[in-house]
Motif scaffolding. Structure first.
Motif, mmCIF file in Angstrom:
data_model
loop_
_atom_site.group_PDB
_atom_site.id
_atom_site.type_symbol
_atom_site.label_atom_id
_atom_site.label_comp_id
_atom_site.label_asym_id
_atom_site.label_seq_id
_atom_site.Cartn_x
_atom_site.Cartn_y
_atom_site.Cartn_z
ATOM 1 N N PRO A 282 -4.631 11.255 3.092
ATOM 2 C CA PRO A 282 -3.437 10.469 2.500
ATOM 3 C C PRO A 282 -2.807 10.830 2.261
ATOM 4 O O PRO A 282 -1.886 9.468 1.672
ATOM 5 C CB PRO A 282 -4.913 10.961 0.525
ATOM 6 C CG PRO A 282 -5.564 12.329 1.389
ATOM 7 C CD PRO A 282 -5.552 12.435 2.503
ATOM 8 N N ASN B 236 -0.007 5.341 6.042
ATOM 9 C CA ASN B 236 -0.262 4.359 4.447
ATOM 10 C C ASN B 236 0.354 3.769 3.817
ATOM 11 O O ASN B 236 0.092 3.114 2.787
ATOM 12 C CB ASN B 236 -1.193 5.456 3.698
ATOM 13 C CG ASN B 236 -2.208 6.398 3.966
ATOM 14 O OD1 ASN B 236 -2.849 6.127 4.701
ATOM 15 N ND2 ASN B 236 -2.756 7.467 4.266
ATOM 16 N N ARG B 237 0.864 4.362 4.074
ATOM 17 C CA ARG B 237 2.207 2.848 3.165
ATOM 18 C C ARG B 237 3.010 2.654 4.248
ATOM 19 O O ARG B 237 3.410 2.324 5.173
ATOM 20 C CB ARG B 237 3.613 4.078 3.023
ATOM 21 C CG ARG B 237 3.701 5.458 2.514
ATOM 22 C CD ARG B 237 4.494 6.137 2.499
ATOM 23 N NE ARG B 237 5.338 6.378 3.295
ATOM 24 C CZ ARG B 237 5.867 8.441 3.580
ATOM 25 N NH1 ARG B 237 4.160 8.977 2.897
ATOM 26 N NH2 ARG B 237 6.017 8.463 4.880
ATOM 27 N N LEU C 87 -6.372 3.200 1.206
ATOM 28 C CA LEU C 87 -5.979 4.182 2.717
ATOM 29 C C LEU C 87 -6.333 3.375 3.615
ATOM 30 O O LEU C 87 -7.529 3.115 3.887
ATOM 31 C CB LEU C 87 -5.839 5.500 1.874
ATOM 32 C CG LEU C 87 -5.546 6.169 0.850
ATOM 33 C CD1 LEU C 87 -6.215 7.350 0.729
ATOM 34 C CD2 LEU C 87 -3.968 5.658 0.526
ATOM 35 N N LYS C 88 -5.216 3.667 5.297
ATOM 36 C CA LYS C 88 -5.100 3.180 6.268
ATOM 37 C C LYS C 88 -6.086 4.485 6.659
ATOM 38 O O LYS C 88 -6.085 4.348 7.644
ATOM 39 C CB LYS C 88 -4.169 3.322 6.813
ATOM 40 C CG LYS C 88 -4.591 2.098 8.396
ATOM 41 C CD LYS C 88 -3.114 0.970 9.341
ATOM 42 C CE LYS C 88 -3.399 1.047 10.258
ATOM 43 N NZ LYS C 88 -2.288 0.804 11.085
ATOM 44 N N THR C 89 -5.510 5.536 6.480
ATOM 45 C CA THR C 89 -6.097 6.817 7.289
ATOM 46 C C THR C 89 -6.639 7.691 5.619
ATOM 47 O O THR C 89 -6.375 8.827 5.138
ATOM 48 C CB THR C 89 -5.238 7.581 7.748
ATOM 49 O OG1 THR C 89 -3.808 8.009 6.486
ATOM 50 C CG2 THR C 89 -4.786 7.612 8.615
ATOM 51 N N PRO C 90 -7.645 7.766 4.913
ATOM 52 C CA PRO C 90 -8.316 8.108 3.874
ATOM 53 C C PRO C 90 -8.760 9.816 4.100
ATOM 54 O O PRO C 90 -8.244 10.751 3.332
ATOM 55 C CB PRO C 90 -9.905 7.635 4.151
ATOM 56 C CG PRO C 90 -9.884 6.291 4.717
ATOM 57 C CD PRO C 90 -9.141 6.707 5.813
ATOM 58 N N HIS D 192 0.563 -1.461 -0.144
ATOM 59 C CA HIS D 192 -0.238 -0.140 -0.183
ATOM 60 C C HIS D 192 1.633 0.716 0.162
ATOM 61 O O HIS D 192 2.020 0.982 0.597
ATOM 62 C CB HIS D 192 -0.711 -0.310 1.481
ATOM 63 C CG HIS D 192 -1.740 -0.695 1.701
ATOM 64 N ND1 HIS D 192 -3.882 -1.270 1.371
ATOM 65 C CD2 HIS D 192 -1.726 -1.716 1.891
ATOM 66 C CE1 HIS D 192 -3.628 -2.471 1.327
ATOM 67 N NE2 HIS D 192 -3.299 -3.070 1.680
ATOM 68 N N PHE E 186 -2.347 3.003 -3.784
ATOM 69 C CA PHE E 186 -3.639 3.895 -2.685
ATOM 70 C C PHE E 186 -4.606 3.439 -2.750
ATOM 71 O O PHE E 186 -5.333 4.871 -2.368
ATOM 72 C CB PHE E 186 -3.090 5.691 -2.483
ATOM 73 C CG PHE E 186 -3.536 6.085 -3.833
ATOM 74 C CD1 PHE E 186 -4.619 7.017 -4.660
ATOM 75 C CD2 PHE E 186 -2.244 6.823 -4.916
ATOM 76 C CE1 PHE E 186 -4.974 6.922 -5.466
ATOM 77 C CE2 PHE E 186 -2.248 6.924 -6.179
ATOM 78 C CZ PHE E 186 -3.448 7.343 -6.859
ATOM 79 N N ASP F 69 0.929 5.886 0.247
ATOM 80 C CA ASP F 69 -0.491 7.115 -0.247
ATOM 81 C C ASP F 69 0.071 7.670 -0.971
ATOM 82 O O ASP F 69 -0.535 7.613 -2.249
ATOM 83 C CB ASP F 69 1.089 8.187 0.653
ATOM 84 C CG ASP F 69 2.086 8.505 0.213
ATOM 85 O OD1 ASP F 69 1.669 8.754 -0.778
ATOM 86 O OD2 ASP F 69 2.915 8.934 0.808
ATOM 87 N N ALA F 70 -0.954 8.612 -0.727
ATOM 88 C CA ALA F 70 -1.933 9.381 -1.929
ATOM 89 C C ALA F 70 -0.610 9.996 -2.813
ATOM 90 O O ALA F 70 -2.036 10.992 -4.390
ATOM 91 C CB ALA F 70 -3.267 9.973 -2.465
#
Length: 221
Positions: A206, A211-212, A200-203, A154, A197, A156-157
Motif C-alpha cells: 500500500p 499507487n500515487r 490502490l494499484k498495488t494492494p 489516487h 487510497f 498511497d495509504a
C-alpha cells in the motif's frame, strides 16, 4: 554581479508569469526538435504518445505496465460517485440509437499516468508538463469527440483517509485544469475527483509509489 542580478530578476518574473497565465498548446513548441546532438529524445516522446493512445483506445494491446489501469470504473460507478448525473446517463442509454450502445456496467477505457507533485502540493511540477501537452493534443482530436475526460487522483495509504481524499481531488483537478487549458477543452468535458487510497494499484504494497497516480477515464457523452 549586475549581470547575475538581472538574470535572477528575469527568471523570477518569467516563473510568475507562467504560473499565473492560461496555458495552451500554443504555449509550447509542438514541432519536433532535432538538434544534431540530441535527436533521440524527440523520437522517444513520439513513441510515448503513441503508446498512450494505444493503451487508451485498445487496452488489449497495451503493453505498458505503467499505463495499464490499476482499477476499473464503469458508467454505473461514475454515477454512484456522483460525478455524472443519473438521469443524464439514463437518457444517454435510452437514446444511443444509431451509434454503438452504451453499457452501464462494462469497464470504461482508462489509463494510469504517473504525474509527479512535490510533497503535500497540488501544483503539477514543471518537468511534468510535456506529457500533459501530449495528452491534450491527443484528447482534442476528433476520435474522442464522443467522450468526456474524467481525471481521478489516487494516493498511497500513508496518512488519513480524509487527508488523502482531499489531496488526491486537488491534484486531479490541477491535471484536469491544465489539460483543459492546453487543449482548449470545455469545462464540462474535463471532470475531476479524488479517490484517496480506496483504489490502490498495488494492494499488497500500500505504500508503493505506483499507487500515487492520476487515472484518466473516458466517459461517453
Amino acid at each position: 554581479m549586475k549581470t547575475n542580478l538581472l538574470s535572477i530578476v528575469i527568471s523570477l518574473f518569467a516563473s510568475q508569469a507562467f504560473a499565473q497565465s492560461t496555458i495552451t498548446l500554443e504555449s509550447f513548441s509542438l514541432e519536433p526538435q532535432t538538434p544534431a546532438t540530441e535527436a533521440q529524445p524527440s523520437s522517444n516522446a513520439g513513441a510515448a504518445a503513441s503508446e498512450l493512445e494505444t493503451c487508451l483506445t485498445d487496452p488489449t494491446n497495451c503493453t505498458s505496465a505503467d499505463y495499464q489501469s490499476g482499477s476499473t470504473f464503469s458508467l454505473e460507478d461514475v454515477v454512484n460517485l456522483a460525478i455524472v448525473d443519473h438521469e443524464e446517463v439514463a437518457q444517454q442509454v435510452s437514446s444511443a440509437g444509431a451509434r454503438a450502445g452504451i453499457s452501464t456496467t462494462e469497464p470504461l477505457p482508462s489509463v494510469d499516468m504517473e504525474i509527479l507533485f512535490d510533497y503535500n502540493s497540488d501544483r503539477v511540477r514543471d518537468d511534468q508538463l510535456s506529457q500533459l501537452v501530449d495528452l491534450a493534443k491527443l484528447l482534442k482530436s476528433e476520435r474522442f469527440n464522443d467522450y468526456r475526460f474524467l481525471f481521478l487522483g489516487h494516493t498511497d495509504a500513508k496518512g488519513s483517509a480524509s487527508y488523502n481524499e482531499n489531496l488526491s481531488a486537488r491534484r486531479a483537478e490541477s491535471v484536469a485544469s491544465l489539460v483543459r487549458n492546453m487543449g482548449g477543452l470545455p469545462v464540462d468535458r474535463t471532470l475531476a475527483s479524488g479517490m484517496g487510497f480506496t483504489r490502490l494499484k498495488t494492494p499488497s504494497d500500500p505504500l508503493n509509489g505506483q499507487n500515487r497516480r492520476v487515472q484518466l477515464v473516458l466517459v461517453p457523452r
